[in-house]
Write a protein that holds these residues in place. Structure first.
Motif, PDB file in Angstrom:
ATOM      1  N   GLU A  32       0.600  -1.305   0.060  1.00 19.69           N
ATOM      2  CA  GLU A  32       0.103   0.065  -0.140  1.00 19.69           C
ATOM      3  C   GLU A  32       0.908   1.314   0.066  1.00 19.69           C
ATOM      4  O   GLU A  32       0.519   2.163  -0.757  1.00 19.69           O
ATOM      5  CB  GLU A  32      -1.019   0.092   1.235  1.00 19.69           C
ATOM      6  N   ASN A  33       1.845   1.344   0.780  1.00 22.34           N
ATOM      7  CA  ASN A  33       2.663   2.304   0.998  1.00 22.34           C
ATOM      8  C   ASN A  33       3.593   2.557  -0.083  1.00 22.34           C
ATOM      9  O   ASN A  33       4.225   3.742  -0.229  1.00 22.34           O
ATOM     10  CB  ASN A  33       3.121   2.563   2.445  1.00 22.34           C
ATOM     11  N   PHE A  46      13.047   6.501  -4.947  1.00 24.82           N
ATOM     12  CA  PHE A  46      12.289   5.275  -4.028  1.00 24.82           C
ATOM     13  C   PHE A  46      13.564   4.398  -3.393  1.00 24.82           C
ATOM     14  O   PHE A  46      14.198   4.120  -4.133  1.00 24.82           O
ATOM     15  CB  PHE A  46      11.308   4.649  -4.427  1.00 24.82           C
ATOM     16  N   THR A  47      13.483   4.171  -1.892  1.00 25.60           N
ATOM     17  CA  THR A  47      14.439   3.211  -1.535  1.00 25.60           C
ATOM     18  C   THR A  47      13.655   2.649  -0.172  1.00 25.60           C
ATOM     19  O   THR A  47      12.678   3.059   0.428  1.00 25.60           O
ATOM     20  CB  THR A  47      15.660   4.102  -0.654  1.00 25.60           C
ATOM     21  N   PHE A  48      14.011   1.312  -0.043  1.00 26.74           N
ATOM     22  CA  PHE A  48      13.494   0.627   1.172  1.00 26.74           C
ATOM     23  C   PHE A  48      13.403   1.438   2.433  1.00 26.74           C
ATOM     24  O   PHE A  48      12.758   1.342   3.477  1.00 26.74           O
ATOM     25  CB  PHE A  48      13.905  -0.690   1.362  1.00 26.74           C
ATOM     26  N   GLY A  52      10.529   2.158   4.627  1.00 23.78           N
ATOM     27  CA  GLY A  52      10.399   1.957   6.235  1.00 23.78           C
ATOM     28  C   GLY A  52      10.297   2.938   7.284  1.00 23.78           C
ATOM     29  O   GLY A  52       9.422   2.786   8.124  1.00 23.78           O
ATOM     30  N   THR A  53      10.862   4.150   6.876  1.00 29.76           N
ATOM     31  CA  THR A  53      10.468   5.488   7.821  1.00 29.76           C
ATOM     32  C   THR A  53       8.832   5.612   7.702  1.00 29.76           C
ATOM     33  O   THR A  53       8.441   6.063   8.175  1.00 29.76           O
ATOM     34  CB  THR A  53      11.150   6.774   7.205  1.00 29.76           C
ATOM     35  N   LYS A  54       8.301   5.669   6.330  1.00 33.48           N
ATOM     36  CA  LYS A  54       6.913   5.824   6.008  1.00 33.48           C
ATOM     37  C   LYS A  54       6.195   5.044   6.855  1.00 33.48           C
ATOM     38  O   LYS A  54       5.043   5.238   7.386  1.00 33.48           O
ATOM     39  CB  LYS A  54       6.573   5.701   4.730  1.00 33.48           C
ATOM     40  N   ILE A  55       6.448   3.537   7.056  1.00 34.41           N
ATOM     41  CA  ILE A  55       5.500   2.494   7.524  1.00 34.41           C
ATOM     42  C   ILE A  55       5.956   2.390   8.960  1.00 34.41           C
ATOM     43  O   ILE A  55       5.368   1.552   9.542  1.00 34.41           O
ATOM     44  CB  ILE A  55       5.539   1.494   6.760  1.00 34.41           C
ATOM     45  N   LYS A  56       6.896   3.226   9.289  1.00 33.44           N
ATOM     46  CA  LYS A  56       7.439   2.916  10.656  1.00 33.44           C
ATOM     47  C   LYS A  56       7.924   1.394  11.272  1.00 33.44           C
ATOM     48  O   LYS A  56       7.312   0.951  12.067  1.00 33.44           O
ATOM     49  CB  LYS A  56       6.382   3.584  11.650  1.00 33.44           C
ATOM     50  N   SER A  57       8.683   0.960  10.313  1.00 29.55           N
ATOM     51  CA  SER A  57       9.181  -0.196  10.507  1.00 29.55           C
ATOM     52  C   SER A  57      10.572  -0.253   9.884  1.00 29.55           C
ATOM     53  O   SER A  57      11.132   0.594   9.139  1.00 29.55           O
ATOM     54  CB  SER A  57       8.418  -1.117   9.483  1.00 29.55           C
ATOM     55  N   SER A  61      12.862  -5.280   7.646  1.00 29.11           N
ATOM     56  CA  SER A  61      11.718  -6.096   7.495  1.00 29.11           C
ATOM     57  C   SER A  61      11.340  -6.166   6.281  1.00 29.11           C
ATOM     58  O   SER A  61      10.630  -7.026   5.629  1.00 29.11           O
ATOM     59  CB  SER A  61      10.524  -5.358   8.556  1.00 29.11           C
ATOM     60  N   ILE A  62      11.758  -5.148   5.406  1.00 33.07           N
ATOM     61  CA  ILE A  62      11.140  -5.035   4.032  1.00 33.07           C
ATOM     62  C   ILE A  62      11.653  -6.123   3.223  1.00 33.07           C
ATOM     63  O   ILE A  62      11.389  -6.751   2.115  1.00 33.07           O
ATOM     64  CB  ILE A  62      11.143  -3.662   3.334  1.00 33.07           C
TER      65      ILE A  62
END
Length: 223
Positions: A32-33, A46-48, A52-57, A61-62
Motif C-alpha cells: 500500500e505505502n 524510492f528506497t526501502f 521503512g520510515t513511512k511505515i514506521k518499520s 523487515s521489507i
C-alpha cells in the motif's frame, strides 16, 4: 462483476517475492505505502529505507518480502497486469459478437483506471499512474532475459495473448496479431504518458481518448 472479483485472488509469480506480502498485515502495508511513495517521489528516488520510515518499520523487515526495489516494481507491475486481466475476462466473457468483444477489450486495456473497492490496501488509480510512468523500468534492464526466463513477465505476456486470440477470432488470417496486441497494450500506456507529460505531440485529449484512437486503428487495420 464486483461480487466475482471480490472472491478472486490476484496471483503474482512467486519467484518475484521472498514472502508473499498478501499473507500479512505488514506485507499489505508495504504494498500500500510503496505505491503511495513511488507516486510521490518517483521510482528513482524510492528506497526501502524511505519506505521503512513511512511505515514506521525497520528497513530489514521489507527485505524479508523483497530482495530489491526492482523486485518490488516487478511485483506491482505483475499485480496490475493480473488485476487488468480479471477486468478483461469479466467484462468480455458474455459478449458473443467478435467485433464487439474486441472493442470492449480495447476499452478495458486502454481506459483510465478507477479505484476498485475490492482491494482496500491497493489504490488501483495510483498504481495505474505508476504503470504509465514507471513500468517500463521493470524490463528495460540488462537482466531482462534472465527475468523473463524466471517467469516474472508471464502475466503480462498472457494478457497480450488473450487480446491476440480476440484479434484472430475476428480475422483468422491476420498475420500480425501478436504485434498488434502488444501495440494496443503498450501504446495505450504511452498515449496516456504523452497526454500527461507531452500533450503537444498527441491527440489524446478531451474526447479524443486513447481508447477511441486504438479502436479506430484496429478497425482500420483489420478491414
Amino acid at each position: 462483476m464486483k461480487n466475482l472479483l471480490s472472491i478472486l485472488k490476484i496471483t503474482v509469480p512467486d519467484k518475484i517475492f521472498i514472502k508473499d506480502p498478501e499473507t500479512s498485515n505488514l506485507g499489505k502495508k508495504i504494498i500500500e505505502n510503496s505505491i503511495l511513495l513511488i507516486d510521490e517521489i518517483g521510482f528513482e528516488n524510492f528506497t526501502f529505507k524511505k519506505l521503512g520510515t513511512k511505515i514506521k518499520s525497520n528497513e530489514s523487515s521489507i527485505y524479508r518480502y523483497f530482495e530489491s526495489k526492482h523486485k518490488l516494481l516487478l511485483y506491482l507491475s505483475s499485480w496490475y497486469w493480473a488485476w487488468l486481466e480479471y477486468q478483461l475476462v469479466i467484462e468480455t466473457f458474455s459478449i458473443s459478437d467478435k467485433e464487439l468483444k474486441l472493442d470492449k477489450a480495447i476499452e478495458v486495456i486502454t481506459r483510465t483506471v478507477s479505484i476498485d473497492s475490492n482491494y482496500s490496501h491497493i489504490n488501483e488509480a495510483i498504481l495505474y499512474k505508476i504503470i504509465v510512468n514507471e513500468s517500463s523500468k521493470s524490463f528495460l534492464t540488462k537482466e531482462v532475459d534472465t527475468d523473463n526466463k524466471e517467469g516474472y513477465f508471464e502475466v503480462y505476456k498472457r494478457l497480450i495473448i488473450r487480446i491476440k486470440e480476440m484479434i484472430l477470432a475476428l480475422k483468422p488470417d491476420y498475420e500480425f496479431a501478436l504485434s498488434l496486441s502488444s501495440t494496443i497494450l503498450e501504446g495505450g500506456l504511452h498515449q496516456h504518458f504523452l497526454k500527461e507529460h507531452f500533450p503537444s505531440i498527441t491527440n489524446s485529449k478531451k474526447g479524443a481518448t486513447p481508447t477511441r484512437f486504438f479502436t479506430q486503428l484496429v478497425k482500420n487495420t483489420l478491414k
